[in-house]
Write a protein that holds these residues in place. Sequence first.
Motif, PDB file in Angstrom:
ATOM      1  N   LYS A 285       0.841  -1.198   0.000  1.00 59.20           N
ATOM      2  CA  LYS A 285       0.000   0.000   0.000  1.00 59.20           C
ATOM      3  C   LYS A 285       0.879   1.252   0.000  1.00 59.20           C
ATOM      4  O   LYS A 285       0.609   2.211  -0.714  1.00 59.20           O
ATOM      5  N   GLY A 286       1.962   1.213   0.789  1.00 62.46           N
ATOM      6  CA  GLY A 286       2.891   2.333   0.818  1.00 62.46           C
ATOM      7  C   GLY A 286       3.553   2.556  -0.536  1.00 62.46           C
ATOM      8  O   GLY A 286       3.735   3.688  -0.970  1.00 62.46           O
ATOM      9  N   MET A 287       3.902   1.460  -1.219  1.00 62.06           N
ATOM     10  CA  MET A 287       4.501   1.572  -2.548  1.00 62.06           C
ATOM     11  C   MET A 287       3.509   2.180  -3.536  1.00 62.06           C
ATOM     12  O   MET A 287       3.887   2.963  -4.405  1.00 62.06           O
ATOM     13  N   LYS A 288       2.237   1.830  -3.380  1.00 61.80           N
ATOM     14  CA  LYS A 288       1.193   2.387  -4.246  1.00 61.80           C
ATOM     15  C   LYS A 288       1.131   3.905  -4.070  1.00 61.80           C
ATOM     16  O   LYS A 288       1.113   4.658  -5.046  1.00 61.80           O
ATOM     17  N   TYR A 289       1.120   4.367  -2.814  1.00 58.16           N
ATOM     18  CA  TYR A 289       1.079   5.812  -2.552  1.00 58.16           C
ATOM     19  C   TYR A 289       2.345   6.495  -3.069  1.00 58.16           C
ATOM     20  O   TYR A 289       2.284   7.608  -3.605  1.00 58.16           O
ATOM     21  N   SER A 290       3.466   5.842  -2.906  1.00 54.87           N
ATOM     22  CA  SER A 290       4.734   6.381  -3.395  1.00 54.87           C
ATOM     23  C   SER A 290       4.700   6.546  -4.912  1.00 54.87           C
ATOM     24  O   SER A 290       5.106   7.582  -5.451  1.00 54.87           O
ATOM     25  N   PHE A 291       4.213   5.537  -5.608  1.00 53.47           N
ATOM     26  CA  PHE A 291       4.105   5.583  -7.066  1.00 53.47           C
ATOM     27  C   PHE A 291       3.159   6.703  -7.485  1.00 53.47           C
ATOM     28  O   PHE A 291       3.459   7.469  -8.404  1.00 53.47           O
ATOM     29  N   GLN A 292       2.010   6.809  -6.794  1.00 51.82           N
ATOM     30  CA  GLN A 292       1.045   7.866  -7.113  1.00 51.82           C
ATOM     31  C   GLN A 292       1.657   9.254  -6.908  1.00 51.82           C
ATOM     32  O   GLN A 292       1.435  10.159  -7.717  1.00 51.82           O
ATOM     33  N   GLY A 293       2.440   9.411  -5.837  1.00 53.99           N
ATOM     34  CA  GLY A 293       3.097  10.691  -5.588  1.00 53.99           C
ATOM     35  C   GLY A 293       4.113  11.022  -6.663  1.00 53.99           C
ATOM     36  O   GLY A 293       4.208  12.169  -7.114  1.00 53.99           O
ATOM     37  N   GLY A 294       4.866  10.026  -7.094  1.00 56.62           N
ATOM     38  CA  GLY A 294       5.845  10.246  -8.158  1.00 56.62           C
ATOM     39  C   GLY A 294       5.181  10.633  -9.472  1.00 56.62           C
ATOM     40  O   GLY A 294       5.642  11.546 -10.172  1.00 56.62           O
ATOM     41  N   ILE A 295       4.086   9.967  -9.804  1.00 52.96           N
ATOM     42  CA  ILE A 295       3.336  10.296 -11.026  1.00 52.96           C
ATOM     43  C   ILE A 295       2.771  11.711 -10.922  1.00 52.96           C
ATOM     44  O   ILE A 295       2.827  12.491 -11.882  1.00 52.96           O
ATOM     45  N   HIS A 296       2.244  12.066  -9.743  1.00 51.98           N
ATOM     46  CA  HIS A 296       1.720  13.423  -9.535  1.00 51.98           C
ATOM     47  C   HIS A 296       2.821  14.460  -9.752  1.00 51.98           C
ATOM     48  O   HIS A 296       2.601  15.474 -10.426  1.00 51.98           O
ATOM     49  N   LEU A 297       3.994  14.213  -9.183  1.00 50.67           N
ATOM     50  CA  LEU A 297       5.115  15.129  -9.382  1.00 50.67           C
ATOM     51  C   LEU A 297       5.439  15.274 -10.864  1.00 50.67           C
ATOM     52  O   LEU A 297       5.638  16.384 -11.363  1.00 50.67           O
ATOM     53  N   LEU A 298       5.523  14.154 -11.556  1.00 46.99           N
ATOM     54  CA  LEU A 298       5.884  14.166 -12.971  1.00 46.99           C
ATOM     55  C   LEU A 298       4.843  14.906 -13.815  1.00 46.99           C
ATOM     56  O   LEU A 298       5.195  15.603 -14.764  1.00 46.99           O
ATOM     57  N   LYS A 299       3.578  14.800 -13.440  1.00 47.26           N
ATOM     58  CA  LYS A 299       2.514  15.454 -14.202  1.00 47.26           C
ATOM     59  C   LYS A 299       2.401  16.941 -13.910  1.00 47.26           C
ATOM     60  O   LYS A 299       1.985  17.716 -14.778  1.00 47.26           O
ATOM     61  N   THR A 300       2.750  17.363 -12.684  1.00 50.31           N
ATOM     62  CA  THR A 300       2.422  18.727 -12.263  1.00 50.31           C
ATOM     63  C   THR A 300       3.618  19.649 -12.030  1.00 50.31           C
ATOM     64  O   THR A 300       3.430  20.860 -11.983  1.00 50.31           O
TER      65      THR A 300
END
Length: 120
Positions: free
Chosen positions: A11-26
């Motif tokens: 679950k932590g890895m999922k949130y980490s991945f989502q945060g990285g994608i958010h950074l890359l998009k924004t």
Amino acid sequence: MALKFIKGRLKGMKYSFQGGIHLLKTEASIQVQFGIFVLVTIAGFFFKISNYEWIAQFLCVGLVMTAEGLNTAIEGVADFIHPDYHEKIGRIKDVAAGAVGIAALVSVIVAGIIYLPKIF
């Protein structure tokens, strides 16, 4: 117990991945760093850099992108706490940005050590 631990880590890895994608998009700074990552990866294949040079290159890219992410998080928290300009908040943001600058400078030096002898 072990299964719960593993589920928690996933679950932590999922949130980490989502945060990285958010950074890359924004975040423009992360987008630039990702572009540089792609370019130095292509350069690494072109110049056939050694395994140790690949390690140094990936560590530098990771260092800069991590610093950029932390800088973004620090700025977000600072803006949330004090949306208007404040001298201390400004200093905190400057220090966080300075950490990114140090990571970037070190990375440029490492890139020079790796690529300048191959170019010249």
